[in-house]
Scaffold this active site. Structure first.
Site, PDB file in Angstrom:
ATOM      1  CE1 TYR A  56       1.728  -0.037 -12.851  1.00 41.99           C
ATOM      2  CE2 TYR A  56       0.721   1.630 -11.457  1.00 41.99           C
ATOM      3  CZ  TYR A  56       1.466   0.473 -11.599  1.00 41.99           C
ATOM      4  OH  TYR A  56       1.960  -0.175 -10.490  1.00 41.99           O
ATOM      5  CG  HIS A 107       2.955  -9.034  -9.603  1.00 40.32           C
ATOM      6  ND1 HIS A 107       4.322  -8.968  -9.500  1.00 40.32           N
ATOM      7  CD2 HIS A 107       2.540  -9.720  -8.501  1.00 40.32           C
ATOM      8  CE1 HIS A 107       4.715  -9.593  -8.399  1.00 40.32           C
ATOM      9  NE2 HIS A 107       3.656 -10.073  -7.783  1.00 40.32           N
TER      10      HIS A 107
END
Ligand code: OAD
Length: 232
Positions: A56, A107
């Site tokens: 990420y 999301h």
């Protein structure tokens, strides 16, 4: 606002492709390069949090370097004449940076972190990095503010309610593979006009009142928006 028609925009990774952000399922997309179970699940986080954070961090770096494209910008102009709700599967903030005022992230949001102890503790990240040892005010490890596979989608019910009130639905750059998000297209009322913007085939066969614009978002959206504004 000249009239009260409601346009709901439902976007996926293809929306940001022309901004240089990788999609997931196109050739060479992220899920060709990474095993989703190793980086985007609660199990992955338990097994190897450093790998998840690294995955990420790379995504966040890419988002911080990216700029909204002509598609994002065109959608903002719709607000001159319509009520507009943007529901996105994307974790980037390019809709907001383009100027869209009403954006729901199904999301999660990559530029935020949240506590692993108390999910209501959510923080804006100042840089691209989130590391092991970064803690919330209660002292627990921070995780990316992302909805992983196998987790609940907290905004889903609100997104369904909003979609039900759409006069026009514009779906952009999503392969409609991931549920429950992909099911949103079935939450419109009968008679709602649906535009699908995607250069490739997507599973929308048999849906009435649907027009598939088989082009990239940055090309199709400025044209579609102009057409919708002119029609009102
Ligand atoms: P996908 O990667 O599955 O689909 C991207 C879609 O964008 C495809 O249908 C492409 O044809 C289309 N596309 C590519 N370039 C485009 C462009 N320039 N303009 C318009 N469309 C273009 O991405 P999503 O459907 O968003 O979830 O994926 C859904 C979810 O799966 C993501 O939110 C993510 C992923 O795993 C999580 O990580 C939880």
């Amino acid at each position: 606002m000249a009239n009260s028609k409601h346009i709901v925009v439902f976007s996926g990774a293809g929306m940001s492709a022309e901004s240089g952000i990788s999609t997931f399922r196109d050739n060479g997309g992220l899920w060709d390069k990474y095993d989703v179970t190793e980086v985007a699940t609660p199990e992955a986080w338990r097994k190897n949090p450093a790998l998840v954070l690294q995955f990420y961090n790379e995504r966040r770096k890419q988002v911080l370097e990216a700029q909204p494209n002509d598609g994002h910008k065109a959608l903002v102009s719709l607000e001159k004449q319509f009520k507009v709700s943007v529901i996105t599967q994307n974790v980037d903030d390019l809709h907001e940076r383009a100027g869209s005022s009403n954006v729901i992230h199904l999301h999660g949001e990559i530029r935020k972190a949240r506590s692993t102890y108390d999910p209501s503790l959510i923080y804006n990240l100042k840089s691209w990095e989130l590391n092991l040892g970064d803690r919330c005010e209660q002292g627990s490890q921070l995780r990316p503010h992302i909805v992983w596979f196998g987790e609940m989608v907290p905004e889903m019910a609100r997104a369904q309610d909003i979609t039900y009130t759409a006069d026009i639905l514009i779906t952009i750059g999503t392969s409609l593979n991931v549920y429950p998000a992909a099911g949103l297209i079935n939450h419109v009322q009968r008679g709602t006009k649906i535009y699908v913007v995607d250069p490739n085939d997507v599973p929308v066969h048999g849906i009435p009142d649907l027009v598939h614009l088989k082009e990239k978002a940055g090309i199709a959206l400025p044209r579609l928006v102009e057409q919708l504004l002119a029609a009102e």
